[in-house]
Design an enzyme around this catalytic site. Structure first.
Site, short mmCIF file in Angstrom:
data_model
loop_
_atom_site.label_atom_id
_atom_site.label_comp_id
_atom_site.label_asym_id
_atom_site.label_seq_id
_atom_site.Cartn_x
_atom_site.Cartn_y
_atom_site.Cartn_z
N GLU A 145 0.91 -1.26 -0.03
CA GLU A 145 0.07 0.12 -0.06
C GLU A 145 1.00 1.20 0.11
O GLU A 145 1.53 1.70 1.05
CB GLU A 145 -0.89 -0.14 1.18
CG GLU A 145 -1.82 -1.37 1.30
CD GLU A 145 -2.87 -1.24 0.23
OE1 GLU A 145 -3.13 -0.35 -0.27
OE2 GLU A 145 -3.28 -2.45 -0.16
N CYS B 295 -1.96 9.06 2.76
CA CYS B 295 -1.72 8.54 1.50
C CYS B 295 -2.71 9.13 0.47
O CYS B 295 -2.69 9.02 -0.80
CB CYS B 295 -1.86 7.14 1.44
SG CYS B 295 -3.25 6.33 2.39
P1 NDP Z 1 8.49 4.70 4.74
O1 NDP Z 1 8.55 3.84 3.46
O2 NDP Z 1 9.49 5.55 4.75
O3 NDP Z 1 8.47 3.91 6.12
C1 NDP Z 1 7.34 2.79 5.96
C2 NDP Z 1 7.92 1.92 7.22
O4 NDP Z 1 8.87 1.02 6.30
C3 NDP Z 1 8.43 2.27 8.34
O5 NDP Z 1 8.10 1.21 9.54
C4 NDP Z 1 9.94 2.30 8.21
O6 NDP Z 1 10.55 2.00 9.15
C5 NDP Z 1 10.10 0.83 7.10
N1 NDP Z 1 11.12 0.96 6.27
C6 NDP Z 1 11.85 1.81 5.80
N2 NDP Z 1 12.70 1.71 5.06
C7 NDP Z 1 12.78 0.18 4.79
C8 NDP Z 1 13.30 -0.80 3.99
N3 NDP Z 1 14.24 -0.44 3.10
N4 NDP Z 1 12.88 -2.07 4.05
C9 NDP Z 1 11.60 -2.28 5.00
N5 NDP Z 1 11.21 -1.51 5.76
C10 NDP Z 1 11.54 -0.11 5.70
O7 NDP Z 1 6.91 5.60 4.81
P2 NDP Z 1 6.78 6.52 5.92
O8 NDP Z 1 6.65 6.05 7.03
O9 NDP Z 1 7.28 7.86 5.59
O10 NDP Z 1 5.13 6.76 5.39
C11 NDP Z 1 4.52 7.65 4.82
C12 NDP Z 1 4.09 6.93 3.10
O11 NDP Z 1 3.33 5.99 3.21
C13 NDP Z 1 3.77 7.99 2.16
O12 NDP Z 1 4.18 7.69 0.83
C14 NDP Z 1 2.04 7.36 1.98
O13 NDP Z 1 1.38 7.82 1.05
C15 NDP Z 1 2.34 6.28 2.42
N6 NDP Z 1 1.08 5.55 2.81
C16 NDP Z 1 0.12 4.73 2.08
C17 NDP Z 1 -1.03 4.20 2.38
C18 NDP Z 1 -2.02 3.26 1.54
O14 NDP Z 1 -2.87 2.96 1.93
N7 NDP Z 1 -1.66 3.16 0.28
C19 NDP Z 1 -1.45 4.58 3.77
C20 NDP Z 1 -0.60 5.29 4.43
C21 NDP Z 1 0.63 5.87 4.09
P3 NDP Z 1 11.37 3.30 10.17
O15 NDP Z 1 10.27 4.09 10.31
O16 NDP Z 1 11.96 2.64 11.13
O17 NDP Z 1 11.98 4.27 8.89
#
Ligand code: NDP
Length: 494
Positions: free
Chosen positions: A257, A291
Site C-alpha cells: 500500500e 496517502c
Molecule cells: P516509509 O516507506 O519511509 O516507512 C514505512 C515503514 O517502512 C516504516 O516502518 C519504516 O521504518 C520501514 N522501512 C523503511 N525503509 C525500509 C526498507 N528498506 N525495508 C523495509 N522497511 C523499511 O514511509 P513513511 O513512514 O514515511 O510513510 C508515509 C508513506 O506511506 C507515504 O508515501 C504515504 O502515501 C504512504 N501510505 C500509503 C497508504 C496506502 O494505503 N496506500 C496509507 C498510508 C501511508 P522506519 O520508520 O524505522 O524508517
C-alpha cells in the site's frame, strides 16, 4: 524525531513484544522518541537489530501450526477481544497518539475508535469467508473444493501517519486469516504500536502468534523482508520503500500500500461550498499526512477565482496549535524530513511562478518549529514538483483546467492511482471520469480522502499491489488450495 541513544533516560521505557514477552533488544541499544508537538522526550524504545528480527521470525514460524489449527471461532473470539481491549483505553491511547504524531486529539480519538469496528468487521467477514465448490467439467466424476490456506508467517511493516488504523488492518487481520505475524512499526510512532500490542496481550492471543520488533527499517525491516521463512509481506509506506521491498522479497506474496498524488477535479457545474469543504478535508486532515491526501486540486477556469477566494478565507481561519488543546484544527508536522519536503515543494512552485495565497510558512512562537501554517498555492502547473513529488503536508496546490479531458490527462499522468475524486452536478461527466481515471478508488462528490471498512483498498500503478480491507485482507494473507475428490461417475444414458 528519533534520536539514537545508548543510555535511554527518558520518561517511559517501552519494550518490544516477542513470544508473548516484553523484551529489550538483544544488544541493549535504545532510541528516544521526541514529541513533535511539545519537543519533550516521550519514551525510550529498544533499537531492534537483525538478530532480534530473526529471533521474532523463528518464534512466529514455531507458532505457525498452532495458529493454522486454531478454530475460526476461537480466532474470531480473540479478534473481537482485541477490539474490546482497545475500547477500554481509547482516551489514553489517543492522547499518546496526538503527542507522538502531532494530530489534534479529536482526530486521534476518531482513529483509535475506528480500530474497533474495523476489527469487528473483519471478524464478521472471517465468519462468512466462503470459497467455491464445483462439479468437474473435463472430469465429470470429480468435485472440486477451494480451501483458504494461510500463508504461514507474515511480516507487517507500517508507516507513522496513521499509527492505529493502518497496523490494525494488517497485524490482527493477518492473524485472523490464520498466520503468525511479525510486525515492525514506524520508528516515529512506536508508542501507539506498544499500546496495540498491549491490547493483543490482554486479549489473550497466545505467545508467538503476533510479535512486534521496534527498530530501524533499514535493519529490522530489510531482515524481515529477506528472511527465507517469511511467506508474505504486508507493507504500507512510500513507493520508493515499496520498490526496495519488491526487489528484496523474491517470490513472497506481497501486499504493498504505497503513496499517492490524489487529484480532486472540480468542474464548472460543481457547488463551491461542498467542494471547498472537501478540499480542506483532503488537504489538512491529519496535517496532510495521508496517502489519500488531496495532493492536487484541478479547478475549472470558470469557477477558479470564486473558489480560490472561499478556500483562502476558510484556510486562513484555521486554528493551528498544540494537539491536546481544545478547538485545534491542526497540529504540527510529524517530522523534519517531511517538513523539508513541504517547504521544498512550496518554494519550487513559487520559483516557477505560482503564488502562495494562504500560509506558506512555519508559525513562530510554538513549542517546536514543526508547526506549519495550512497553505494554499495558486497557479500550480504540471512541471512543478507538486505534480510529481508527494507533499504529504498541509498544502492545497491549485491547478487551473479548461476541460474534463485536460483534467483527466493531468490526473493520470504521474502514474499514481490510489484515490481520485471529481465534483460535478452531471452524472454522465462523473461516470466518464470514473471510467477514465486510473485509480483504485474514484470518489464522486466526495473528498479524495474517503474510505470505508468493506471496500477493496489499494492502488493502481505506483500506488501499490493488492487489496486490503474487509474480506480482501483475508484474501491478501492467504492462498487458495484446490482439493479434488473422485465421487464416482453417475450412469449417463448413451
Ligand atoms: P516509509 O516507506 O519511509 O516507512 C514505512 C515503514 O517502512 C516504516 O516502518 C519504516 O521504518 C520501514 N522501512 C523503511 N525503509 C525500509 C526498507 N528498506 N525495508 C523495509 N522497511 C523499511 O514511509 P513513511 O513512514 O514515511 O510513510 C508515509 C508513506 O506511506 C507515504 O508515501 C504515504 O502515501 C504512504 N501510505 C500509503 C497508504 C496506502 O494505503 N496506500 C496509507 C498510508 C501511508 P522506519 O520508520 O524505522 O524508517
Amino acid at each position: 524525531m528519533v534520536k539514537s541513544s545508548k543510555k535511554g533516560g527518558s520518561k517511559r521505557a517501552f519494550k518490544m513484544y516477542i513470544d508473548g514477552k516484553w523484551v529489550d533488544s538483544e544488544g541493549g541499544e535504545t532510541f528516544d522518541l521526541t514529541s513533535p508537538a511539545s519537543g519533550e522526550v516521550l519514551g525510550t524504545f529498544p533499537k531492534g537489530t537483525r538478530e532480534d528480527a530473526r529471533r521474532a521470525v523463528e518464534v512466529a514460524v514455531e507458532a505457525q501450526d498452532d495458529v493454522r489449527s486454531m478454530p475460526i471461532q476461537e480466532r474470531c473470539r480473540l479478534g473481537a477481544r482485541v477490539a474490546e481491549e482497545v475500547r477500554r483505553f481509547v482516551k489514553e491511547y489517543a492522547v499518546d497518539c496526538s503527542l507522538e504524531h502531532g494530530k489534534p486529539l479529536k482526530e486521534s480519538i476518531v482513529e483509535v475508535e475506528d480500530v474497533i469496528p474495523n476489527l469487528l468487521w473483519q471478524v464478521e467477514d472471517l465468519k462468512r469467508w466462503d470459497a467455491p465448490v464445483q462439479e468437474g467439467y473435463s472430469k465429470p466424476d470429480v468435485v472440486y473444493m477451494s480451501l483458504h490456506e494461510p500463508l504461514g508467517t507474515v511480516a507487517v511493516i507500517t508507516p507513522w501517519n496513521f499509527p492505529w488504523v493502518l497496523p490494525s488492518e494488517f497485524v490482527v487481520q493477518a492473524f485472523l486469516a490464520g498466520n503468525s505475524v511479525v510486525w515492525k512499526p514506524a520508528s516515529n510512532t512506536p508508542v501507539s504500536a506498544v499500546h496495540l500490542m498491549e491490547s493483543v496481550d490482554r486479549a489473550g492471543v497466545p505467545p508467538g502468534f503476533i510479535n512486534m520488533v521496534t527498530g530501524p527499517g533499514g535493519e529490522v525491516g530489510t531482515t524481515l523482508v529477506e528472511h527465507p521463512l517469511v511467506d508474505g509481506i504486508g507493507f504500507t509506506g512510500e513507493t520508493t520503500t515499496g520498490l526496495d521491498i519488491a526487489k528484496r522479497a523474491g517470490l513472497k506474496k506481497l501486499t504493498l500500500e504505497l503513496g499517492g498524488l490524489g487529484p480532486l477535479i472540480i468542474m464548472d457545474d460543481a457547488k463551491i461550498e461542498p467542494a471547498v469543504e472537501d478540499i480542506m478535508f483532503g488537504c489538512f486532515t491529519n496535517t496532510g499526512h495521508c496517502c489519500v491526501a488531496n495532493e492536487r486540486v484541478f479547478v475549472h477556469e470558470k469557477i477558479h477565482d470564486r473558489l480560490i477566494r472561499v478556500l483562502t478565507e476558510r484556510t486562513r481561519k484555521m486554528k493551528v496549535g498544540f494537539p491536546l488543546d481544545a478547538d485545534v484544527d491542526m497540529g504540527p508536522v510529524n517530522n523534519r524530513p517531511t517538513l523539508k519536503k513541504i517547504e521544498e515543494n512550496v518554494s519550487d512552485a513559487v520559483d516557477k511562478g505560482a503564488k502562495v495565497v494562504a500560509g506558506g510558512k512555519r508559525i513562530p512562537g510554538m513549542p517546536t518549529d514543526l508547526y506549519y501554517a495550512p497553505t494554499v498555492v495558486d497557479g500550480v502547473t504540471p512541471e512543478m514538483d507538486f505534480n510529481s513529488v508527494e507533499t504529504f503536508g498541509p498544502v492545497a496546490p491549485v491547478f487551473e483546467v479548461s476541460s474534463l479531458d485536460e483534467a483527466i490527462e493531468m490526473a493520470n499522468a504521474p502514474r499514481y492511482g490510489l484515490s481520485m475524486a471529481i465534483h460535478t452536478s452531471n452524472l454522465r461527466v462523473a461516470m466518464e471520469a470514473a471510467k477514465r481515471l486510473k485509480s483504485g478508488q474514484i470518489c464522486i462528490n466526495e473528498p479524495v480522502y474517503s474510505w470505508d471498512y468493506m471496500n477493496p483498498w489499494g492502488g493502481f500503478r505506483n500506488s501499490g499491489l493488492g487489496r486490503i480491507a474487509g474480506r480482501w485482507t483475508l484474501d491478501a494473507f492467504s492462498e487458495v488450495k484446490t482439493v479434488m475428490i473422485n465421487v464416482g461417475r453417475s450412469p449417463w444414458p448413451s
